[in-house]
Design a protein around this motif. Structure first.
Motif, PDB file in Angstrom:
ATOM      1  N   LYS A   1       8.753  -6.172  -2.340  1.00 44.76           N
ATOM      2  CA  LYS A   1       8.075  -5.623  -1.166  1.00 44.76           C
ATOM      3  C   LYS A   1       6.627  -5.286  -1.516  1.00 44.76           C
ATOM      4  O   LYS A   1       6.311  -4.932  -2.643  1.00 44.76           O
ATOM      5  N   MET A   2       5.768  -5.400  -0.519  1.00 45.81           N
ATOM      6  CA  MET A   2       4.366  -5.037  -0.697  1.00 45.81           C
ATOM      7  C   MET A   2       4.302  -3.545  -0.984  1.00 45.81           C
ATOM      8  O   MET A   2       4.838  -2.747  -0.210  1.00 45.81           O
ATOM      9  N   PRO A   3       3.678  -3.147  -2.101  1.00 54.31           N
ATOM     10  CA  PRO A   3       3.719  -1.737  -2.498  1.00 54.31           C
ATOM     11  C   PRO A   3       2.661  -0.836  -1.848  1.00 54.31           C
ATOM     12  O   PRO A   3       2.708   0.370  -2.019  1.00 54.31           O
ATOM     13  N   PHE A   4       1.717  -1.414  -1.101  1.00 51.61           N
ATOM     14  CA  PHE A   4       0.648  -0.586  -0.528  1.00 51.61           C
ATOM     15  C   PHE A   4       0.036  -1.279   0.675  1.00 51.61           C
ATOM     16  O   PHE A   4       0.311  -2.435   0.954  1.00 51.61           O
ATOM     17  N   GLY A   5      -0.819  -0.537   1.369  1.00 50.24           N
ATOM     18  CA  GLY A   5      -1.609  -1.119   2.448  1.00 50.24           C
ATOM     19  C   GLY A   5      -0.899  -1.211   3.780  1.00 50.24           C
ATOM     20  O   GLY A   5       0.169  -0.651   3.995  1.00 50.24           O
ATOM     21  N   LYS A   6      -1.529  -1.948   4.659  1.00 50.21           N
ATOM     22  CA  LYS A   6      -1.062  -2.120   6.035  1.00 50.21           C
ATOM     23  C   LYS A   6       0.368  -2.645   6.098  1.00 50.21           C
ATOM     24  O   LYS A   6       1.117  -2.292   7.008  1.00 50.21           O
ATOM     25  N   TYR A   7       0.738  -3.484   5.156  1.00 56.77           N
ATOM     26  CA  TYR A   7       2.062  -4.109   5.165  1.00 56.77           C
ATOM     27  C   TYR A   7       2.984  -3.538   4.088  1.00 56.77           C
ATOM     28  O   TYR A   7       3.903  -4.210   3.635  1.00 56.77           O
ATOM     29  N   LYS A   8       2.756  -2.286   3.700  1.00 56.65           N
ATOM     30  CA  LYS A   8       3.606  -1.631   2.704  1.00 56.65           C
ATOM     31  C   LYS A   8       5.064  -1.700   3.163  1.00 56.65           C
ATOM     32  O   LYS A   8       5.385  -1.427   4.316  1.00 56.65           O
ATOM     33  N   GLY A   9       5.937  -2.138   2.251  1.00 57.03           N
ATOM     34  CA  GLY A   9       7.364  -2.237   2.547  1.00 57.03           C
ATOM     35  C   GLY A   9       7.803  -3.590   3.090  1.00 57.03           C
ATOM     36  O   GLY A   9       8.990  -3.847   3.205  1.00 57.03           O
TER      37      GLY A   9
END
Length: 71
Positions: A16-24
């Motif tokens: 999963k994306m760990p940061f930012g707008k698409y975190k998770g």
């Protein structure tokens, strides 16, 4: 390829994306414009950057079908 990890592509459909707008959001589900933005600004260092860079190449070349069996 020397040092190629066969689980690398599997990480694209699990991590999963760990940061930012698409975190998770699972990396393979990130929208192409987000990856294009990273390409222009620079991918993060380390494994995440390598994964995002690889995903960018997969998406801009229409190769997402390579990931479907791994999902």
């Amino acid at each position: 390829m020397e040092g190629f990890n066969p689980n690398f592509l599997q990480d694209l459909v699990e991590m999963k994306m760990p940061f930012g707008k698409y975190k998770g959001v699972t990396l393979c589900d990130l929208p192409e414009p987000y990856l294009v933005w990273f390409h222009a600004k620079g991918f993060p260092a380390g494994k995440l950057g390598m994964l995002l860079s690889t995903l960018y190449e997969i998406k801009i070349n229409g190769l997402e079908y390579l990931l479907k069996p791994l999902k």
